[in-house]
Enzyme design. Structure first.
Site, PDB file in Angstrom:
ATOM      1  N   HIS A   1       3.209   6.999   5.421  1.00  0.00           N
ATOM      2  CA  HIS A   1       4.501   6.299   5.418  1.00  0.00           C
ATOM      3  C   HIS A   1       5.638   7.329   5.455  1.00  0.00           C
ATOM      4  O   HIS A   1       5.529   8.403   4.859  1.00  0.00           O
ATOM      5  CB  HIS A   1       4.610   5.412   4.175  1.00  0.00           C
ATOM      6  CG  HIS A   1       5.750   4.463   4.260  1.00  0.00           C
ATOM      7  ND1 HIS A   1       7.051   4.844   4.019  1.00  0.00           N
ATOM      8  CD2 HIS A   1       5.799   3.152   4.606  1.00  0.00           C
ATOM      9  CE1 HIS A   1       7.843   3.795   4.204  1.00  0.00           C
ATOM     10  NE2 HIS A   1       7.113   2.755   4.567  1.00  0.00           N
TER      11      HIS A   1
ATOM     12  N   GLY B   1      14.751  -0.470   5.176  1.00  0.00           N
ATOM     13  CA  GLY B   1      15.596  -0.805   4.032  1.00  0.00           C
ATOM     14  C   GLY B   1      17.070  -0.960   4.367  1.00  0.00           C
ATOM     15  O   GLY B   1      17.898  -1.093   3.474  1.00  0.00           O
TER      16      GLY B   1
ATOM     17  N   GLU C   1       7.515   2.296  12.528  1.00  0.00           N
ATOM     18  CA  GLU C   1       8.632   2.016  11.626  1.00  0.00           C
ATOM     19  C   GLU C   1       9.743   3.037  11.876  1.00  0.00           C
ATOM     20  O   GLU C   1       9.665   4.165  11.366  1.00  0.00           O
ATOM     21  CB  GLU C   1       8.178   2.118  10.165  1.00  0.00           C
ATOM     22  CG  GLU C   1       7.047   1.186   9.799  1.00  0.00           C
ATOM     23  CD  GLU C   1       6.981   0.925   8.292  1.00  0.00           C
ATOM     24  OE1 GLU C   1       7.157  -0.230   7.912  1.00  0.00           O
ATOM     25  OE2 GLU C   1       6.769   1.869   7.522  1.00  0.00           O
TER      26      GLU C   1
ATOM     27  N   LYS D   1       5.705  -0.868  -2.122  1.00  0.00           N
ATOM     28  CA  LYS D   1       6.214   0.453  -2.531  1.00  0.00           C
ATOM     29  C   LYS D   1       6.176   0.561  -4.059  1.00  0.00           C
ATOM     30  O   LYS D   1       5.198   0.073  -4.662  1.00  0.00           O
ATOM     31  CB  LYS D   1       7.611   0.679  -1.937  1.00  0.00           C
ATOM     32  CG  LYS D   1       7.636   0.406  -0.432  1.00  0.00           C
ATOM     33  CD  LYS D   1       8.920   0.770   0.244  1.00  0.00           C
ATOM     34  CE  LYS D   1       8.849   0.425   1.717  1.00  0.00           C
ATOM     35  NZ  LYS D   1      10.019   0.832   2.460  1.00  0.00           N
TER      36      LYS D   1
ATOM     37  N   ASN E   1       4.144  -4.223   1.962  1.00  0.00           N
ATOM     38  CA  ASN E   1       4.152  -2.913   1.300  1.00  0.00           C
ATOM     39  C   ASN E   1       5.180  -2.987   0.174  1.00  0.00           C
ATOM     40  O   ASN E   1       6.378  -2.919   0.420  1.00  0.00           O
ATOM     41  CB  ASN E   1       4.531  -1.824   2.318  1.00  0.00           C
ATOM     42  CG  ASN E   1       4.655  -0.460   1.668  1.00  0.00           C
ATOM     43  OD1 ASN E   1       4.286  -0.280   0.503  1.00  0.00           O
ATOM     44  ND2 ASN E   1       5.170   0.509   2.415  1.00  0.00           N
TER      45      ASN E   1
ATOM     46  N   GLU F   1       8.289   7.546   3.910  1.00  0.00           N
ATOM     47  CA  GLU F   1       8.810   7.971   2.598  1.00  0.00           C
ATOM     48  C   GLU F   1       7.951   9.103   2.038  1.00  0.00           C
ATOM     49  O   GLU F   1       8.460  10.018   1.390  1.00  0.00           O
ATOM     50  CB  GLU F   1       8.861   6.757   1.647  1.00  0.00           C
ATOM     51  CG  GLU F   1      10.012   5.829   2.040  1.00  0.00           C
ATOM     52  CD  GLU F   1       9.767   4.358   1.795  1.00  0.00           C
ATOM     53  OE1 GLU F   1       8.815   3.998   1.083  1.00  0.00           O
ATOM     54  OE2 GLU F   1      10.543   3.547   2.349  1.00  0.00           O
TER      55      GLU F   1
ATOM     56  N   SER G   1      13.051  -3.519   8.054  1.00  0.00           N
ATOM     57  CA  SER G   1      13.993  -4.628   7.874  1.00  0.00           C
ATOM     58  C   SER G   1      13.524  -5.940   8.513  1.00  0.00           C
ATOM     59  O   SER G   1      14.337  -6.693   9.062  1.00  0.00           O
ATOM     60  CB  SER G   1      15.387  -4.230   8.358  1.00  0.00           C
ATOM     61  OG  SER G   1      15.895  -3.184   7.555  1.00  0.00           O
TER      62      SER G   1
END
Ligand code: 13P
Length: 254
Positions: free
Chosen positions: A98, A176, A170, A11, A9, A100, A217
């Protein structure tokens, strides 16, 4: 033979030329890989690079996914992209929900559910992302949050023979961060997610059509510890997938 999914991904991290180069580098690495029959390698670039990367990947055996989709098929939906359009451009997968997007764009379980239905209708394989925040975890709400996301995200969805669905667990707080969760904890959680599916889906469908991935991560050092767990069918990789030197050891996890 069951597949191992490695899904990149990207992003909004790569400029067009960088994305093209990274797609070519990944395709080259995949070509030189031995024993890859059971590996399903997928790249999810920005919408704007999908057409160009489809051409690069088309003869390689590496698959293409998008990072989102809209639920309507056609009409006055400014800026939206339909599942049929993605399919026509050669996408096989689509990431939906997702964290985000849930956080920054207020994506709800209801809209996620509509997107999954639209993706399946168009013949795409949805990758439903779920995960708890650190606050929810601290409050002891991890399981209830995950089950709520699974139950509502998959409401009234009946997989047909041949349909597949991926669920990516996730944990929001490790995305991240450079620090993944303990693979044992991921394994316990993934097994619990699979059990929760049994409450509203036939066991045969859960066993044959649904696969659960870990994301957050993942890197070249820890990937094997996740992929060696029986309930973890693959990984969804962010940061380490945009740099070929970091992604190579992930593809070569064996
Ligand atoms: P990182 O691998 O950068 O933690 O991102 C994970 C992710 O959000 C993939 O969808």
């Amino acid at each position: 033979m069951s597949k191992t999914y490695i899904i990149a991904n990207w992003k909004m991290n790569l400029m067009p030329k960088e994305a093209i180069l990274q797609a070519k580098n990944i395709a080259k690495e995949y070509k030189s890989l031995k024993g890859k029959k059971d590996l399903e390698l997928v790249i999810c670039p920005s919408f704007t690079e999908i057409a160009a990367i489809a051409k690069i990947l088309q003869p390689t055996g590496v698959f293409l996914g998008s990072q989102d989709v809209f639920w309507e098929e056609k009409g006055s939906y400014t800026s939206s992209i339909s599942a049929n359009t993605l399919k026509e451009y050669g996408c096989k997968y689509v990431i939906i929900g997702h964290s985000e997007r849930r956080k920054l764009l207020n994506e709800s379980n209801e809209s996620i559910n509509l997107k999954i239905k639209a993706a399946l209708k168009a013949g795409l394989i949805p990758i439903l992302c779920i995960g708890e925040t650190f606050t929810e975890r601290q409050a002891g709400q991890k399981e209830s949050v995950l089950f709520d996301q699974v139950l509502n995200g998959l409401k009234d969805i009946w997989l047909k023979k041949g349909d597949s669905l991926l669920i990516a667990y996730e944990p929001v707080w490790v995305i991240g961060s450079g620090q993944a969760v303990d693979p044992d904890e991921a394994e316990i959680t993934q097994a619990a997610i699979k059990r929760s599916l049994l409450e509203f889906m036939p066991a045969g469908v859960v066993a044959d059509n649904i696969f659960v991935l870990y994301g957050g991560s993942v890197n070249g050092m820890n990937v094997k510890s996740f992929l060696s767990k029986p309930s973890i069918d693959g990984v969804l990789v962010g940061g380490a997938s945009i740099d070929i030197e970091k992604f190579k050891p992930i593809i070569n996890y064996k």
